[in-house]
Design an enzyme around this catalytic site. Structure first.
Site, PDB file in Angstrom:
ATOM      1  N   LEU A   4       0.766  -1.241   0.195  1.00 37.69           N
ATOM      2  CA  LEU A   4      -0.254  -0.028   0.027  1.00 37.69           C
ATOM      3  C   LEU A   4       0.707   0.833   0.023  1.00 37.69           C
ATOM      4  CD1 LEU A   4      -2.957  -0.754   2.722  1.00 37.69           C
ATOM      5  CD2 LEU A   4      -2.949  -0.562   0.138  1.00 37.69           C
ATOM      6  N   GLY A   5       2.309   1.615   0.754  1.00 37.67           N
ATOM      7  CA  GLY A   5       3.008   2.513   0.462  1.00 37.67           C
ATOM      8  C   GLY A   5       4.033   2.208   1.931  1.00 37.67           C
ATOM      9  N   GLY A   7       7.630   4.108   3.470  1.00 38.09           N
ATOM     10  CA  GLY A   7       8.811   4.991   3.523  1.00 38.09           C
ATOM     11  C   GLY A   7       9.705   5.653   3.654  1.00 38.09           C
ATOM     12  N   ALA A   8      10.467   5.428   4.724  1.00 38.61           N
ATOM     13  CA  ALA A   8      12.377   5.296   5.207  1.00 38.61           C
ATOM     14  C   ALA A   8      11.798   4.823   6.071  1.00 38.61           C
ATOM     15  CB  ALA A   8      13.131   6.953   5.426  1.00 38.61           C
ATOM     16  N   GLY A  68       9.927   2.776   7.374  1.00 35.86           N
ATOM     17  CA  GLY A  68       8.573   1.207   6.972  1.00 35.86           C
ATOM     18  C   GLY A  68       8.107   0.984   5.973  1.00 35.86           C
ATOM     19  N   VAL A 124       3.549   0.094   4.561  1.00 40.29           N
ATOM     20  CA  VAL A 124       1.816  -0.526   4.803  1.00 40.29           C
ATOM     21  C   VAL A 124       1.400  -1.450   3.674  1.00 40.29           C
ATOM     22  CG1 VAL A 124      -0.427  -0.082   5.375  1.00 40.29           C
ATOM     23  CG2 VAL A 124       1.698   1.034   6.014  1.00 40.29           C
ATOM     24  N   ASP A 138      -0.348  16.218  14.719  1.00 40.00           N
ATOM     25  CA  ASP A 138       0.052  16.107  13.201  1.00 40.00           C
ATOM     26  C   ASP A 138      -0.742  16.773  12.636  1.00 40.00           C
ATOM     27  OD1 ASP A 138       1.542  16.357  10.667  1.00 40.00           O
ATOM     28  OD2 ASP A 138       2.758  14.328  10.609  1.00 40.00           O
TER      29      ASP A 138
END
Length: 488
Positions: free
Chosen positions: A161-162, A164-165, A167, A169, A280
């Site tokens: 799904l996605g 990032g730096a 980890g 998903v 956030d």
């Protein structure tokens, strides 16, 4: 004859089509699994084609007769169970079609029920532990290097799904219930103090876990399970198939924006009632349940959130475009701390963007962007604002007031005319929440907050711009990432 590319002749096209047909035929004849027989009177079966069926009917792939099962054949249904590979998710499902039971690893499925098979699953009929087949996977059992071994037995991996730096998903499906979940895998960073600003610092990961464990609300993401090792954490979260709110904003009119903004208010009010400040809030951290025009949304990503009983927050965090002035300038803080007012400011930025499709504070130069925030310098002069109601614009001005204590509160927002007088939006949201099983989700709206007077001009919410000239930046210029995220 239709035109072909200069590099492709009719003969080449025929050869290409022949190759494609051969590949399709080859793929159709390659087994996607195997049923290894546990009985001498049953042959092992390679699973080829769309499905496999087992039972007494002559139409079944494997037909059972009285000579094979002797007296127990009466316990075998004409169509007892089927196995098929899904073209949608490439997973292999077994379906119980019987009256007397199909069992996987001694657990009865129940007539009409399905589950996802994985390698080495034991299949029995009528008697739980009298196995007839062992399923052997050929790569379609939903196992993946991404999943921890403790999760493989329960969940089947589908797709990324996605990433990032720190980890990624991935979408998974629970093998028994067939419910979809999103598993967030976080690589745990170093625990030393110098790395405290990293989002994968153990303290931030534990903070997100502790917060998710306490939450239960229709507009807040729910955590279903958690696995933690020395180097990784796996958060099993409810899957939001509609994606990020940021992808929907461009198509929203004022009514649609209010519909989703009202849900965000409900979520933030709930968090604040639990002593949690998100810190956030932004459209990328707000997820939609599905693709329906009107659907539930849920706030997610609590890595930067803070559990507090008092205004005891001093650290700088968040995405700069949405960050309140008191987060980055201590002159706006009370006793060097800030509180839940920072979420109200972020909501003001979000609503501004939802209505106008523009950001109130926007510059590629971070120093200019910080100056815009510290002076609450924004404008509602573009053509877009001509069609926006004065009530909506007034609410934004109340949320983007420079000094936190003069800013409107969450409770007061609910009683602002733009929100309070729109019973249609409230009813539509309440109906959705009640359909999710949340009873009386808006009872708190019955309480009237104390009246507060607001002062602002037509272009800026700052009540006193002259007092802002002496503001001191307490975060170095290198403290902001390239994307404008406060990382100090």
């Amino acid at each position: 004859m239709s035109q072909l590319p200069d590099t492709l002749t009719p003969v080449d096209r025929m050869e290409q089509e022949t190759v494609e047909e051969s590949l399709d035929f080859l793929q159709a004849t390659i087994p996607w699994g195997r049923l290894h027989s546990c009985k001498r009177f049953l042959d092992s079966v390679d699973l080829i084609g769309e499905s496999f069926t087992f039972g007494r009917s002559e139409t079944c792939t494997v037909v059972i007769t009285s000579n094979q099962f002797q007296r127990r054949v009466v316990n075998i249904s004409k169509l007892h169970f089927s196995i098929e590979r899904s073209v949608e998710d490439n997973l292999v499902y077994i379906t119980d079609l019987s009256k007397n039971g199909t069992f996987v690893n001694k657990i009865q499925l129940g007539k009409g029920s399905r589950r996802i098979l994985k390698n080495d699953d034991r299949i029995a009929v009528s008697v739980p532990d009298d196995y007839i087949y062992i399923y052997m996977s050929r790569g379609s059992d939903g196992t993946n290097d991404f999943l921890h071994q403790d999760l493989i037995d329960k969940y089947a991996h589908i797709r990324l799904l996605g990433r990032g730096a720190c980890g990624e998903v991935r979408l998974v499906r629970e093998r028994n219930s067939l419910a979809y979940y999103a598993i967030k895998k976080i690589l745990i960073g170093p625990s030393n103090t110098s790395q405290m600003h990293k989002i994968n610092h153990p303290s931030k990961i534990n903070n997100e876990i502790n917060i998710l464990r306490t939450l239960s609300h229709g507009c807040v993401i729910n955590m279903n399970d958690i696995i933690q090792t020395q180097s990784e954490v796996y958060l099993v979260l409810e899957y939001m198939a509609g994606g990020e709110l940021s992808n929907r904003i461009r198509s929203l009119d004022e009514d649609g924006a209010k519909f989703f903004f009202f849900q965000i208010l409900l979520a933030v009010q709930y968090l604040h009632s639990k002593g949690i400040v998100h810190r956030d809030l932004k459209p990328e951290n707000i997820l939609l349940l599905d693709d329906r025009p009107e659907t539930l949304l849920k706030i997610s990503d609590f890595g930067l959130s803070k559990i507090t009983s008092n205004n005891d927050m001093v650290t700088m965090c968040g995405t700069l475009r949405y960050v309140a002035p008191e987060v980055i300038y201590n002159v706006f803080r009370e006793y060097g701390e800030y509180g839940k007012e920072v979420d109200v400011w972020s909501l003001g930025v979000i609503l501004f963007y939802m209505l106008s499709k523009e950001y109130p504070f926007c510059s590629d130069d971070l120093s200019i962007l910080r100056n815009q925030i510290k002076s609450a310098s924004y404008h509602m002069t573009s053509d877009t604002w001509r069609s926006i109601s004065s009530e909506a614009k007034n609410l934004i001005k109340k949320m983007l007031i420079l000094h936190p204590k003069k800013r409107i509160t969450i409770e007061e927002i609910f009683h602002d005319p733009w929100i309070k007088n729109d019973h249609g939006v409230q009813h539509r949201v309440q109906t959705l929440l009640e359909q999710e099983g949340f009873e009386n989700p808006m009872n708190f709206l019955l309480q009237e907050p104390p009246e507060k007077k607001f002062r602002f001009n037509s272009y800026s919410s700052a009540s006193s711009s002259s007092s802002n000239s002496d503001c001191t930046l307490v975060c170095s210029s290198g403290s902001f990432g390239s994307a404008g995220t406060v990382v100090c």
